[in-house]
Design a protein around this motif. Structure first.
Motif, PDB file in Angstrom:
ATOM      1  N   PHE A  34       0.845  -1.187   0.000  1.00 55.39           N
ATOM      2  CA  PHE A  34       0.000   0.000   0.000  1.00 55.39           C
ATOM      3  C   PHE A  34       0.886   1.244   0.000  1.00 55.39           C
ATOM      4  O   PHE A  34       1.920   1.272   0.666  1.00 55.39           O
ATOM      5  CB  PHE A  34      -0.891   0.028   1.249  1.00 55.39           C
ATOM      6  CG  PHE A  34      -1.750  -1.198   1.425  1.00 55.39           C
ATOM      7  CD1 PHE A  34      -1.252  -2.317   2.074  1.00 55.39           C
ATOM      8  CD2 PHE A  34      -3.047  -1.225   0.955  1.00 55.39           C
ATOM      9  CE1 PHE A  34      -2.034  -3.447   2.256  1.00 55.39           C
ATOM     10  CE2 PHE A  34      -3.839  -2.351   1.129  1.00 55.39           C
ATOM     11  CZ  PHE A  34      -3.328  -3.459   1.773  1.00 55.39           C
ATOM     12  N   TYR A  36       0.831   5.339   0.809  1.00 54.11           N
ATOM     13  CA  TYR A  36       0.102   6.401   1.477  1.00 54.11           C
ATOM     14  C   TYR A  36       0.832   7.724   1.284  1.00 54.11           C
ATOM     15  O   TYR A  36       2.049   7.774   1.107  1.00 54.11           O
ATOM     16  CB  TYR A  36       0.004   6.143   2.986  1.00 54.11           C
ATOM     17  CG  TYR A  36      -0.774   4.921   3.391  1.00 54.11           C
ATOM     18  CD1 TYR A  36      -0.155   3.667   3.464  1.00 54.11           C
ATOM     19  CD2 TYR A  36      -2.116   5.004   3.734  1.00 54.11           C
ATOM     20  CE1 TYR A  36      -0.862   2.544   3.858  1.00 54.11           C
ATOM     21  CE2 TYR A  36      -2.828   3.883   4.140  1.00 54.11           C
ATOM     22  CZ  TYR A  36      -2.187   2.665   4.190  1.00 54.11           C
ATOM     23  OH  TYR A  36      -2.889   1.552   4.585  1.00 54.11           O
ATOM     24  N   GLN A  38       1.025  11.571   3.297  1.00 57.94           N
ATOM     25  CA  GLN A  38       0.677  12.246   4.541  1.00 57.94           C
ATOM     26  C   GLN A  38       1.157  13.678   4.497  1.00 57.94           C
ATOM     27  O   GLN A  38       2.361  13.939   4.390  1.00 57.94           O
ATOM     28  CB  GLN A  38       1.294  11.528   5.745  1.00 57.94           C
ATOM     29  CG  GLN A  38       0.859  12.082   7.085  1.00 57.94           C
ATOM     30  CD  GLN A  38       1.463  11.334   8.259  1.00 57.94           C
ATOM     31  OE1 GLN A  38       2.553  10.791   8.164  1.00 57.94           O
ATOM     32  NE2 GLN A  38       0.763  11.310   9.383  1.00 57.94           N
ATOM     33  N   LYS A  41       0.886  17.201   9.809  1.00 59.44           N
ATOM     34  CA  LYS A  41      -0.129  17.230  10.867  1.00 59.44           C
ATOM     35  C   LYS A  41      -1.467  16.654  10.403  1.00 59.44           C
ATOM     36  O   LYS A  41      -2.507  16.986  10.971  1.00 59.44           O
ATOM     37  CB  LYS A  41      -0.317  18.654  11.399  1.00 59.44           C
ATOM     38  CG  LYS A  41       0.945  19.205  12.031  1.00 59.44           C
ATOM     39  CD  LYS A  41       0.712  20.567  12.653  1.00 59.44           C
ATOM     40  CE  LYS A  41       2.007  21.078  13.274  1.00 59.44           C
ATOM     41  NZ  LYS A  41       1.864  22.405  13.895  1.00 59.44           N
ATOM     42  N   GLN A  42      -1.417  15.809   9.410  1.00 61.71           N
ATOM     43  CA  GLN A  42      -2.646  15.174   8.940  1.00 61.71           C
ATOM     44  C   GLN A  42      -2.482  13.656   8.981  1.00 61.71           C
ATOM     45  O   GLN A  42      -1.420  13.125   9.294  1.00 61.71           O
ATOM     46  CB  GLN A  42      -2.991  15.638   7.525  1.00 61.71           C
ATOM     47  CG  GLN A  42      -3.390  17.092   7.448  1.00 61.71           C
ATOM     48  CD  GLN A  42      -3.958  17.463   6.092  1.00 61.71           C
ATOM     49  OE1 GLN A  42      -4.475  16.626   5.360  1.00 61.71           O
ATOM     50  NE2 GLN A  42      -3.880  18.746   5.760  1.00 61.71           N
ATOM     51  N   SER A  43      -3.565  12.980   8.681  1.00 59.57           N
ATOM     52  CA  SER A  43      -3.552  11.522   8.718  1.00 59.57           C
ATOM     53  C   SER A  43      -2.970  10.941   7.432  1.00 59.57           C
ATOM     54  O   SER A  43      -2.662  11.666   6.489  1.00 59.57           O
ATOM     55  CB  SER A  43      -4.970  11.015   8.926  1.00 59.57           C
ATOM     56  OG  SER A  43      -4.963   9.623   9.157  1.00 59.57           O
ATOM     57  N   LEU A  44      -2.833   9.640   7.413  1.00 56.63           N
ATOM     58  CA  LEU A  44      -2.373   8.954   6.215  1.00 56.63           C
ATOM     59  C   LEU A  44      -3.534   8.817   5.235  1.00 56.63           C
ATOM     60  O   LEU A  44      -4.625   8.401   5.605  1.00 56.63           O
ATOM     61  CB  LEU A  44      -1.845   7.553   6.555  1.00 56.63           C
ATOM     62  CG  LEU A  44      -0.413   7.460   7.075  1.00 56.63           C
ATOM     63  CD1 LEU A  44      -0.305   8.032   8.467  1.00 56.63           C
ATOM     64  CD2 LEU A  44       0.058   6.022   7.057  1.00 56.63           C
ATOM     65  N   LEU A  46      -4.591   6.890   1.842  1.00 58.05           N
ATOM     66  CA  LEU A  46      -4.238   5.810   0.943  1.00 58.05           C
ATOM     67  C   LEU A  46      -4.283   6.300  -0.496  1.00 58.05           C
ATOM     68  O   LEU A  46      -5.272   6.886  -0.933  1.00 58.05           O
ATOM     69  CB  LEU A  46      -5.191   4.625   1.121  1.00 58.05           C
ATOM     70  CG  LEU A  46      -4.937   3.410   0.237  1.00 58.05           C
ATOM     71  CD1 LEU A  46      -3.604   2.755   0.579  1.00 58.05           C
ATOM     72  CD2 LEU A  46      -6.066   2.384   0.372  1.00 58.05           C
ATOM     73  N   PHE A  91       5.029  13.605   2.575  1.00 57.00           N
ATOM     74  CA  PHE A  91       5.624  12.415   3.186  1.00 57.00           C
ATOM     75  C   PHE A  91       4.913  11.218   2.584  1.00 57.00           C
ATOM     76  O   PHE A  91       3.687  11.112   2.666  1.00 57.00           O
ATOM     77  CB  PHE A  91       5.442  12.474   4.700  1.00 57.00           C
ATOM     78  CG  PHE A  91       6.095  11.354   5.463  1.00 57.00           C
ATOM     79  CD1 PHE A  91       5.329  10.415   6.152  1.00 57.00           C
ATOM     80  CD2 PHE A  91       7.477  11.240   5.520  1.00 57.00           C
ATOM     81  CE1 PHE A  91       5.931   9.388   6.872  1.00 57.00           C
ATOM     82  CE2 PHE A  91       8.082  10.209   6.236  1.00 57.00           C
ATOM     83  CZ  PHE A  91       7.314   9.292   6.911  1.00 57.00           C
ATOM     84  N   ILE A  93       4.623   7.061   2.414  1.00 62.10           N
ATOM     85  CA  ILE A  93       4.978   5.895   3.217  1.00 62.10           C
ATOM     86  C   ILE A  93       4.294   4.662   2.648  1.00 62.10           C
ATOM     87  O   ILE A  93       3.137   4.730   2.206  1.00 62.10           O
ATOM     88  CB  ILE A  93       4.634   6.124   4.708  1.00 62.10           C
ATOM     89  CG1 ILE A  93       5.204   5.034   5.595  1.00 62.10           C
ATOM     90  CG2 ILE A  93       3.135   6.298   4.923  1.00 62.10           C
ATOM     91  CD1 ILE A  93       5.205   5.397   7.085  1.00 62.10           C
ATOM     92  N   PHE A 111       4.918  -1.136   8.069  1.00 61.83           N
ATOM     93  CA  PHE A 111       5.234   0.102   7.369  1.00 61.83           C
ATOM     94  C   PHE A 111       6.733   0.301   7.193  1.00 61.83           C
ATOM     95  O   PHE A 111       7.540  -0.090   8.054  1.00 61.83           O
ATOM     96  CB  PHE A 111       4.666   1.296   8.144  1.00 61.83           C
ATOM     97  CG  PHE A 111       3.183   1.465   7.984  1.00 61.83           C
ATOM     98  CD1 PHE A 111       2.296   0.738   8.752  1.00 61.83           C
ATOM     99  CD2 PHE A 111       2.678   2.353   7.047  1.00 61.83           C
ATOM    100  CE1 PHE A 111       0.918   0.887   8.605  1.00 61.83           C
ATOM    101  CE2 PHE A 111       1.303   2.511   6.887  1.00 61.83           C
ATOM    102  CZ  PHE A 111       0.431   1.777   7.663  1.00 61.83           C
TER     103      PHE A 111
END
Lengths: 120, 116
Positions: A34, A36, A38, A41-44, A46, A91, A93, A111
């Motif tokens: 997967f 992702y 980011q 200051k936010q979420s991952l 997809l 970012f 990941i 991860f």
């Protein structure tokens, strides 16, 4: 435990260049990987799901021609950001699930350490 | 509707105290898994604990435990005896079995700061 290696960890490049990020499973065979993104200051979020030997499945709103994903083997998936621009700075990941575990809901995704991409 | 909701953008706790990080979820799938991940400032995602929808007991892993209340659709993470190294972002995530490819959906995260 399962180890996922992501390379490079940091990249700075000029606008217009293409950047390739590698995601490797070091001690297990990853049938599914997967990718992702980011923002600070936010979420991952997809971006796409890749299965070995088949085309990636992209999430809605993710440009497949912009973010090329290849999953050529059970241990390697690559994300190429083509003709990168400053708005692609983020970012990135990756994560992976192992052979035979894709249907096991209790198996965590493992991860990589992520890649910080900065486009000037 | 949000699949995973973490209502606490930030939490403070003193060292050696316990702290609870909230997580509620929304799904119509009877079979699902709930995960908690820790993300330090360096960026890596560290798996902490898992709870399955059919699990009868609350999951525990060392200082981490999960307060799973299925009827309320909540899966709060409890960290006991907080340590300075626990300061990080914490993400709750859900995997629905019927989505195929076992996709994880993440909440917005809670930033935990542990003070001496």
């Amino acid at each position: 435990g399962a180890v996922v290696s992501q390379h490079p960890s940091w990249v700075i490049c000029k606008s217009g260049t293409s950047v390739k990020i590698e995601c490797r499973s070091l001690d297990f065979q990853a049938t599914t990987m997967f990718w992702y993104r980011q923002f600070p200051k936010q979420s991952l979020m997809l971006m796409a799901t890749s299965n070995e030997g088949s085309k990636a499945t992209y999430e809605q709103g993710v440009e497949k021609d912009k973010f090329l994903i290849n999953h050529a083997s059970l241990t390697l998936s690559t994300l190429t950001v083509t003709s990168a621009h400053p708005e692609d700075s983020s970012f990135y990941i990756c994560s992976a699930t192992g052979l035979g575990t894709a249907q096991a809901s209790n198996q965590p995704q493992h991860f990589g350490d992520g890649t910080r991409l900065s486009i000037l | 509707a949000q699949k995973i909701t973490q209502t606490q953008p930030g939490m403070f706790v003193q060292e050696k105290e316990a702290v609870t990080l909230d997580c509620t979820y929304d799904t119509s799938d009877p079979s699902y898994g709930l995960f908690w991940y820790k993300q330090p400032s360096s960026g890596e995602m560290i798996f902490l604990i898992y709870q399955g929808s059919y699990d009868q007991q609350n999951a525990t892993e060392g200082r981490y435990s999960l307060n799973f209340q299925k009827a309320r659709k909540s899966a709060n993470l409890v960290i006991s005896a907080s340590q300075l190294g626990d300061s990080a972002m914490y993400f709750c995530a859900m995997r629905e079995v019927n989505t195929g490819f076992q996709k994880l959906v993440f909440g917005t995260g809670t930033r935990l700061l542990v003070s001496p």
